[in-house]
Design an enzyme around this catalytic site. Structure first.
Site, mmCIF file in Angstrom:
data_model
loop_
_atom_site.group_PDB
_atom_site.id
_atom_site.type_symbol
_atom_site.label_atom_id
_atom_site.label_comp_id
_atom_site.label_asym_id
_atom_site.label_seq_id
_atom_site.Cartn_x
_atom_site.Cartn_y
_atom_site.Cartn_z
ATOM 1 N N GLN A 74 0.843 -1.207 0.000
ATOM 2 C CA GLN A 74 0.000 0.000 0.000
ATOM 3 C C GLN A 74 0.879 1.258 0.000
ATOM 4 O OE1 GLN A 74 -3.132 0.775 -0.445
ATOM 5 N NE2 GLN A 74 -3.840 -1.318 -0.703
ATOM 6 N N SER A 75 1.867 1.286 -0.872
ATOM 7 C CA SER A 75 2.790 2.427 -0.921
ATOM 8 C C SER A 75 2.140 3.657 -1.552
ATOM 9 C CB SER A 75 4.030 2.033 -1.729
ATOM 10 O OG SER A 75 4.806 3.172 -2.029
ATOM 11 N N ASN A 76 2.131 4.750 -0.791
ATOM 12 C CA ASN A 76 1.662 6.025 -1.350
ATOM 13 C C ASN A 76 2.694 6.585 -2.318
ATOM 14 O OD1 ASN A 76 -0.692 6.282 0.486
ATOM 15 N ND2 ASN A 76 0.896 6.390 2.048
ATOM 16 N N ALA A 78 4.580 4.812 -4.340
ATOM 17 C CA ALA A 78 4.408 4.116 -5.624
ATOM 18 C C ALA A 78 3.271 4.762 -6.413
ATOM 19 C CB ALA A 78 4.107 2.635 -5.382
#
Ligand SMILES: *Cc1c(COP(=O)(O)O)cnc(C)c1O
Length: 337
Positions: A74-76, A78
């Site tokens: 859940q990388s912001n 990325a």
């Protein structure tokens, strides 16, 4: 210090608002303000967009037609990188590391992951504990061998180039405060891969603002977090032409609010999400900004900020809520009147 010396793509919605939080201030007994870096504009915003203004400009200068980066599922970072790449018309490949072990559908496919894909990025999954720096190099070599001109962005966009985005935020925030005659006693924010804190502390030191900065940790223990921030701040200061301007004692992190680990919601974080949502209409995320806010709330309750005007830098991430819906019990909001 002159940021215009560095290539930059002016794509973020800046300046972000600096607003009072009246109801939360009353609740906590301090004068609490918020710097809305959740509103930087790109694909629901967040702190990585400021860093990407400088990183993507460097990628363009180098003639890249593809960027590769990495982060948690859940990388912001990325998601914002994927959106920036879409805007520039270059390809984006993201290596996503499973740092939580969650196997439910929303965590793995909704929230930031959905947006990565909507922006046209390709993603590749890795189990937790991989050396993601090595994996990124491997992926870059492969893509280069296929004829792509690859620019590699470190996790979180945290290198001296990316940190310039938060030097810029320090300039912007102090400028807003000066214009309004608003004396700031403390700045608090969530710290992770360290570029945000490193950039802020460097900018504040370079302009001799004399505003203490507190990073609330989301992953590493205090000593490691502070060393990471200090190392990056030192490199950032050198890049800006003011080497040595950040003192070791300017770098303060508090990792008491990480809980069981990175990406694992805490009870205090969930309480912070509810308080910001119900008192201010502002959304936090369980991985970063809620843990940062939970530290702020706890320290305020312990009178650490007595009589102070505190600015919370909201680093964004609310899209992650849709990957963490299981963390919230809201059945009792269904009522029959
Ligand atoms: C990445 C991130 C942070 C941490 O910023 P760093 O520069 O990595 O320390 C904080 N909040 C949110 C929402 C983020 O996505």
């Amino acid at each position: 210090m002159h940021l215009a010396h560095f290539p930059r793509l002016h794509l973020a919605h800046l300046p972000t608002p600096l607003e009072p939080m009246l109801r939360l201030s009353k609740e906590l007994g301090i004068d609490l303000w918020i710097k809305r870096d959740d509103c930087t504009g790109l694909s629901t915003g967040g702190n990585k967009t400021r860093k990407l203004e400088f990183l993507m400009a460097e990628a363009e200068t180098e003639g890249a037609d593809m960027v590769i980066t990495q982060g948690a599922t859940q990388s912001n970072h990325a998601r914002q990188t994927a959106a920036f790449a879409a805007k520039l018309g270059i390809n984006c490949h993201v290596l996503l590391e499973d740092r939580t072990g969650y196997n439910n559908t929303n965590y793995n496919q909704n929230g930031n992951v959905l947006l990565d894909h909507l922006h046209g990025a390709t993603t590749e999954k890795f189990p937790g504990g991989h050396d993601m720096v090595v994996e990124m190099e491997r992926a870059a070599q492969k893509k280069r061998a296929e004829g792509n001109k690859v620019y590699v962005i470190p996790g979180g966009g945290s290198n001296p180039t990316g940190a310039l985005g938060y030097v810029n935020c320090a300039l912007e925030l102090v400028g807003q405060a000066n214009e309004r005659g608003l004396r700031i006693d403390r700045i608090v924010h969530a710290t992770g891969s360290s570029g945000t804190q490193a950039g802020l502390v460097t900018g504040l030191a370079a302009m001799n603002a004399d505003i203490p900065l507190l990073g609330i940790g989301t992953r590493a223990p205090r000593a490691k977090q502070e060393q990471m921030v200090y190392d990056l701040a030192s490199k950032t200061a050198a890049k800006l032409g003011c080497p040595g301007v950040v003192r070791r004692e300017d770098v303060i992190a508090n990792s008491d609010y990480v809980g069981e680990g990175y990406g694992l919601p805490t009870e205090a974080g969930i309480e912070a999400i509810r308080m910001f949502a119900e008192l201010e209409g502002i959304l936090l995320d369980p991985v970063y900004s809620a843990k940062g806010a939970s530290g702020l709330i706890d320290l305020a309750r312990k009178n650490e900020f007595e009589g102070q005007r505190v600015v919370f830098v909201h680093t964004g991430g609310a899209v992650g809520l849709f990957g963490y819906d299981f963390a919230f019990d809201h059945e009792n909001r269904w009522v029959q009147v």
